[in-house]
Motif scaffolding. Sequence first.
Motif, PDB file in Angstrom:
ATOM      1  N   LYS A 146      72.613  65.394  41.579  1.00 25.67           N
ATOM      2  CA  LYS A 146      72.281  64.017  41.202  1.00 25.67           C
ATOM      3  C   LYS A 146      72.267  63.095  42.421  1.00 25.67           C
ATOM      4  N   ILE A 147      73.213  63.305  43.330  1.00 26.30           N
ATOM      5  CA  ILE A 147      73.257  62.476  44.545  1.00 26.30           C
ATOM      6  C   ILE A 147      72.001  62.671  45.383  1.00 26.30           C
ATOM      7  N   GLU A 148      71.552  63.908  45.498  1.00 25.55           N
ATOM      8  CA  GLU A 148      70.324  64.177  46.248  1.00 25.55           C
ATOM      9  C   GLU A 148      69.123  63.502  45.592  1.00 25.55           C
ATOM     10  N   GLU A 149      69.060  63.597  44.251  1.00 24.17           N
ATOM     11  CA  GLU A 149      67.954  62.940  43.550  1.00 24.17           C
ATOM     12  C   GLU A 149      68.008  61.420  43.730  1.00 24.17           C
ATOM     13  N   ASN A 150      69.235  60.869  43.677  1.00 30.56           N
ATOM     14  CA  ASN A 150      69.389  59.414  43.863  1.00 30.56           C
ATOM     15  C   ASN A 150      68.963  58.991  45.269  1.00 30.56           C
ATOM     16  N   LYS A 151      69.312  59.785  46.273  1.00 29.15           N
ATOM     17  CA  LYS A 151      68.903  59.476  47.645  1.00 29.15           C
ATOM     18  C   LYS A 151      67.386  59.479  47.781  1.00 29.15           C
ATOM     19  N   LYS A 152      66.743  60.462  47.152  1.00 30.31           N
ATOM     20  CA  LYS A 152      65.281  60.511  47.217  1.00 30.31           C
ATOM     21  C   LYS A 152      64.663  59.289  46.543  1.00 30.31           C
ATOM     22  N   ALA A 153      65.231  58.907  45.368  1.00 28.76           N
ATOM     23  CA  ALA A 153      64.694  57.731  44.658  1.00 28.76           C
ATOM     24  C   ALA A 153      64.900  56.460  45.483  1.00 28.76           C
ATOM     25  N   LYS A 154      66.080  56.331  46.115  1.00 28.59           N
ATOM     26  CA  LYS A 154      66.334  55.159  46.963  1.00 28.59           C
ATOM     27  C   LYS A 154      65.375  55.117  48.143  1.00 28.59           C
ATOM     28  N   TYR A 155      65.114  56.277  48.723  1.00 28.89           N
ATOM     29  CA  TYR A 155      64.186  56.330  49.857  1.00 28.89           C
ATOM     30  C   TYR A 155      62.785  55.901  49.424  1.00 28.89           C
ATOM     31  N   GLU A 156      62.351  56.394  48.278  1.00 27.58           N
ATOM     32  CA  GLU A 156      61.023  56.007  47.785  1.00 27.58           C
ATOM     33  C   GLU A 156      60.967  54.510  47.472  1.00 27.58           C
ATOM     34  N   LEU A 157      62.065  53.967  46.853  1.00 27.92           N
ATOM     35  CA  LEU A 157      62.092  52.537  46.531  1.00 27.92           C
ATOM     36  C   LEU A 157      62.097  51.683  47.797  1.00 27.92           C
ATOM     37  N   ALA A 158      62.870  52.097  48.807  1.00 30.91           N
ATOM     38  CA  ALA A 158      62.894  51.347  50.067  1.00 30.91           C
ATOM     39  C   ALA A 158      61.535  51.381  50.745  1.00 30.91           C
ATOM     40  N   THR A 159      60.873  52.544  50.688  1.00 31.54           N
ATOM     41  CA  THR A 159      59.525  52.644  51.277  1.00 31.54           C
ATOM     42  C   THR A 159      58.552  51.722  50.557  1.00 31.54           C
ATOM     43  N   TYR A 193      52.262  28.646  50.310  1.00 31.51           N
ATOM     44  CA  TYR A 193      52.563  29.995  49.824  1.00 31.51           C
ATOM     45  C   TYR A 193      54.018  30.321  50.137  1.00 31.51           C
ATOM     46  N   SER A 194      54.783  30.654  49.091  1.00 32.88           N
ATOM     47  CA  SER A 194      56.216  30.916  49.268  1.00 32.88           C
ATOM     48  C   SER A 194      56.570  32.387  49.210  1.00 32.88           C
ATOM     49  N   GLY A 195      55.585  33.281  49.104  1.00 31.05           N
ATOM     50  CA  GLY A 195      55.870  34.715  49.081  1.00 31.05           C
ATOM     51  C   GLY A 195      55.852  35.263  47.673  1.00 31.05           C
ATOM     52  N   ILE A 196      55.476  36.527  47.567  1.00 30.08           N
ATOM     53  CA  ILE A 196      55.394  37.148  46.242  1.00 30.08           C
ATOM     54  C   ILE A 196      56.751  37.655  45.767  1.00 30.08           C
ATOM     55  N   PHE A 197      57.692  37.836  46.668  1.00 36.61           N
ATOM     56  CA  PHE A 197      59.050  38.211  46.271  1.00 36.61           C
ATOM     57  C   PHE A 197      59.988  37.885  47.424  1.00 36.61           C
ATOM     58  N   THR A 198      61.248  37.776  47.075  1.00 38.73           N
ATOM     59  CA  THR A 198      62.277  37.465  48.072  1.00 38.73           C
ATOM     60  C   THR A 198      63.001  38.740  48.451  1.00 38.73           C
ATOM     61  N   MET A 199      63.182  38.938  49.745  1.00 31.64           N
ATOM     62  CA  MET A 199      63.832  40.150  50.253  1.00 31.64           C
ATOM     63  C   MET A 199      65.334  39.913  50.296  1.00 31.64           C
ATOM     64  N   ASP A 200      66.066  40.645  49.451  1.00 34.29           N
ATOM     65  CA  ASP A 200      67.521  40.520  49.419  1.00 34.29           C
ATOM     66  C   ASP A 200      68.164  41.536  50.350  1.00 34.29           C
ATOM     67  N   ALA A 201      69.483  41.377  50.510  1.00 37.03           N
ATOM     68  CA  ALA A 201      70.219  42.356  51.320  1.00 37.03           C
ATOM     69  C   ALA A 201      70.273  43.715  50.629  1.00 37.03           C
ATOM     70  N   ASN A 202      70.236  43.694  49.300  1.00 34.51           N
ATOM     71  CA  ASN A 202      70.249  44.938  48.535  1.00 34.51           C
ATOM     72  C   ASN A 202      68.827  45.480  48.448  1.00 34.51           C
ATOM     73  N   ILE A 203      68.544  46.479  49.270  1.00 33.88           N
ATOM     74  CA  ILE A 203      67.169  46.996  49.332  1.00 33.88           C
ATOM     75  C   ILE A 203      66.827  47.857  48.130  1.00 33.88           C
ATOM     76  N   ILE A 204      67.833  48.238  47.349  1.00 35.01           N
ATOM     77  CA  ILE A 204      67.556  49.103  46.194  1.00 35.01           C
ATOM     78  C   ILE A 204      67.556  48.290  44.905  1.00 35.01           C
ATOM     79  N   GLY A 205      67.503  46.964  45.031  1.00 36.94           N
ATOM     80  CA  GLY A 205      67.463  46.131  43.841  1.00 36.94           C
ATOM     81  C   GLY A 205      66.145  46.278  43.099  1.00 36.94           C
ATOM     82  N   LYS A 206      66.145  45.810  41.875  1.00 38.87           N
ATOM     83  CA  LYS A 206      64.953  45.931  41.036  1.00 38.87           C
ATOM     84  C   LYS A 206      63.910  44.902  41.445  1.00 38.87           C
ATOM     85  N   ILE A 207      62.633  45.295  41.456  1.00 35.95           N
ATOM     86  CA  ILE A 207      61.522  44.404  41.793  1.00 35.95           C
ATOM     87  C   ILE A 207      60.989  43.793  40.503  1.00 35.95           C
ATOM     88  N   ASP A 208      60.903  42.447  40.502  1.00 37.95           N
ATOM     89  CA  ASP A 208      60.388  41.747  39.326  1.00 37.95           C
ATOM     90  C   ASP A 208      58.861  41.768  39.379  1.00 37.95           C
TER      91      ASP A 208
END
Length: 397
Positions: free
Chosen positions: A135-148, A190-205
């Motif tokens: 599960k940890i390996e799968e979570n790391k892969k998902a985080k990597y894809e989300l960060a990308t 133009y204020s940007g389409i989203f705000t970049m938080d410190a939490n890079i794995i947060g959910k995108i609205d």
Amino acid sequence: MERKKQKNLDRKSYIKLPPIESGEANISNVRTILDIDPDFYSLVEGRPIKSNKSLRKYKENIRNIGLKRALYGFLMDEILCKDREIEIERRRYEEASKQFVECQYSFDKFLAYDNNKTIAIMKKSDNLSKELANKIEENKKAKYELATLKAKLQYIDETLQILVSFQSFLYNGAPVLWRENEILNKPIKYSGIFTMDANIIGKIDVDFVKKQLGTLPRPILYFETPDQLVIAFNKLEKQNLNYLLATEELNIEKQKFQKSIHEIKATIYWNEEKETEIKELFYKILEEKFRYLVSSETSLQIFNYVEFAFEQIIAPNETNLSPLEMTLCLEKEYDNLMLDLSVYNLEDVKSIEKEIYMKGISDLKEARKANKLLKDVDKLNRRLKSAYTPSKRIVFQ
């Protein structure tokens, strides 16, 4: 004497032996003086004979024997105590050994009973740890894809911001008339389409991103080709050069105007200095000359004399005439009187003048007497008032 002393010592040192009973058992248990001190005594024909005749040495030997025996008894007591403690410790050791054997037996029994259960739990724990690692390996892969994905989205957002800034620049560079007609297509902030938080794995609205993209206006530009922008900049450059030339001419005129202003200021400053000097001189003259002519004691006396003469000869000064006007009137009146007097005889005039002077002197004397009488009356009045006023002293009854 020495023999008597020796005999007395022999008598005192003599120790009577216990009687020897018959029988072998009794003979073996009999303790003689040799058993007490074999080095000091010896048996010669059944009599105790001292080999050493010093009583002091004998006492020391007896005391040493007592000390040795006491030490022997103390050591024997210690040995007995140690033996007793060793026996107690041996018993405790035996009891502890029995308890250890019982505990070992119980533990072996418990281990044999719980061994299968422990093995099953360990197998289950190993399986869970393997699943957790997967599960940890799968979570790391998902985080990597989300960060990308977020990095790509941020890159797109920054590119869009640059394009919007370029659009705003081109809109501001367009002609004013075109901008007034295309006021509805004015670029917004133009204020940007989203705000970049410190939490890079947060959910995108996703809805917010769509809403921000939907607020962007339709890109309508005045410039269709880059050459148009170059031509506009060339025109702006020429216009700027014309403005610079006009500015230089205006600067020359400005310098001339400023120079004339400085000259006028210098003239004004010089006139102000002259004004201050003239004021000081005027006030000085006014202080020294006019003050004496107007407010000195002599001028005031002259004014009083002129006014008195005018009121006595001509009329009261109800119109507040100046001293000069009153003097001119008196001068005219004097001329008229002199003309009238020129008709009369000169001796008669002199006699009349003498009478007038004498009358003036007599009037002056009477005035002095009247003044003196007035002062006396004032003194008398004050004395009468002081006499009739009640006393301020406190009268005690």
